[in-house]
Motif scaffolding. Structure first.
Motif, PDB file in Angstrom:
ATOM      1  N   UNK A  52     -11.052   8.689   6.105  1.00 40.27           N
ATOM      2  CA  UNK A  52     -12.161   7.744   6.316  1.00 40.27           C
ATOM      3  C   UNK A  52     -11.837   6.355   5.764  1.00 40.27           C
ATOM      4  N   UNK A  53     -10.664   5.848   6.179  1.00 46.98           N
ATOM      5  CA  UNK A  53     -10.224   4.547   5.697  1.00 46.98           C
ATOM      6  C   UNK A  53      -9.526   3.781   6.817  1.00 46.98           C
ATOM      7  N   UNK A  54      -9.460   2.469   6.631  1.00 48.71           N
ATOM      8  CA  UNK A  54      -8.533   1.643   7.396  1.00 48.71           C
ATOM      9  C   UNK A  54      -7.506   1.147   6.391  1.00 48.71           C
ATOM     10  N   UNK A  55      -6.234   1.367   6.728  1.00 48.68           N
ATOM     11  CA  UNK A  55      -5.173   1.065   5.779  1.00 48.68           C
ATOM     12  C   UNK A  55      -4.183   0.064   6.365  1.00 48.68           C
ATOM     13  N   UNK A  56      -3.312  -0.442   5.501  1.00 50.69           N
ATOM     14  CA  UNK A  56      -2.318  -1.413   5.932  1.00 50.69           C
ATOM     15  C   UNK A  56      -1.031  -1.214   5.136  1.00 50.69           C
ATOM     16  N   UNK A  57       0.038  -1.742   5.673  1.00 47.44           N
ATOM     17  CA  UNK A  57       1.334  -1.660   5.012  1.00 47.44           C
ATOM     18  C   UNK A  57       1.687  -3.042   4.469  1.00 47.44           C
ATOM     19  N   UNK A  58       1.719  -3.161   3.163  1.00 46.73           N
ATOM     20  CA  UNK A  58       1.994  -4.438   2.513  1.00 46.73           C
ATOM     21  C   UNK A  58       3.242  -4.291   1.648  1.00 46.73           C
TER      22      UNK A  58
END
Length: 222
Positions: A52-58
């Motif tokens: 239940x998340x929106x994630x990103x690659x940083x």
């Protein structure tokens, strides 16, 4: 750009660079439900349905971008011109928006029947999505410049359980995947709802986990 026939699309389905695309799709499946466009700073963004998340690659690390208003998130789309992020919540039946930094979360559409894949045409500021509920399956759209937003049904017949969608913004085609147990195929239709056709049958697809076109809109990957 000249409009391609289904036969033209089929001729370009298998290409030497598909190995790289296949690895990308494997990465998408491992990280989350659906991979979005890259933000203007080239940070990949995706939905993580189970978490239940929106994630990103940083800088090589997975970080949480949005953890509120993300109940079973599925599709994700980014408007690079306005730095807006859009995503669908399957079980809640909503499509939400936020600024690209994860702030200013809003519900822009509600009462939808299992919204899944979404895609944005920035040239027309039109948001498309696949709605997969048994009562009203179809491909639908809204013009984000309108207020209030008015939902337009592009196609509702011949659609059983649509999951993922992709846009040919040059020829103005919407592609979608039917992943029902009885029907597994990839079809397309023009933005205005005419010229529907099935281009890939169940002889070539099983359970499709993603759909995209290359930048030139000449090759379809799944």
């Amino acid at each position: 750009m000249a409009q391609q026939s289904a036969g033209d699309i089929l001729k370009t389905l298998i290409r030497p660079d598909m190995a790289r695309q296949f690895l990308i799709l494997i990465t998408i499946i491992l990280f989350g439900t659906e991979f979005g466009a890259e933000a203007q700073n080239s940070v990949p963004v995706w939905t993580s349905n189970g978490a239940n998340k929106i994630q990103q690659l940083v800088e090589g690390s997975t970080t949480d971008l949005i953890t509120s208003g993300t109940i079973t998130p599925w599709g994700v789309a980014i408007d690079t011109s306005t730095e807006k992020l859009y995503w669908s919540n399957v079980t809640e039946g909503t499509i939400n928006s936020a600024d690209i930094d994860g702030t200013n979360i809003q519900t822009i559409l509600s009462g939808l029947d299992l919204p899944r894949g979404i895609a944005l045409d920035e040239t027309t500021n039109t948001l498309f999505w696949a709605e997969g509920g048994s009562e009203s399956p179809g491909i639908k759209r809204v013009n984000l410049d309108e207020s209030p937003l008015v939902v337009t049904e592009i196609v509702t017949s011949g659609v059983v359980s649509p999951y993922h969608i992709a846009l040919d913004t040059d020829a103005q085609f919407v592609y979608w995947v039917d992943n029902a147990s009885s029907v597994k195929q990839i079809s397309r239709i023009t933005y205005d709802g005419s010229a529907i056709e099935t281009i890939i049958t169940d002889a070539h697809v099983k359970q499709v986990a993603g759909l995209t076109l290359n930048d030139a809109n000449t090759t379809l990957y799944w």
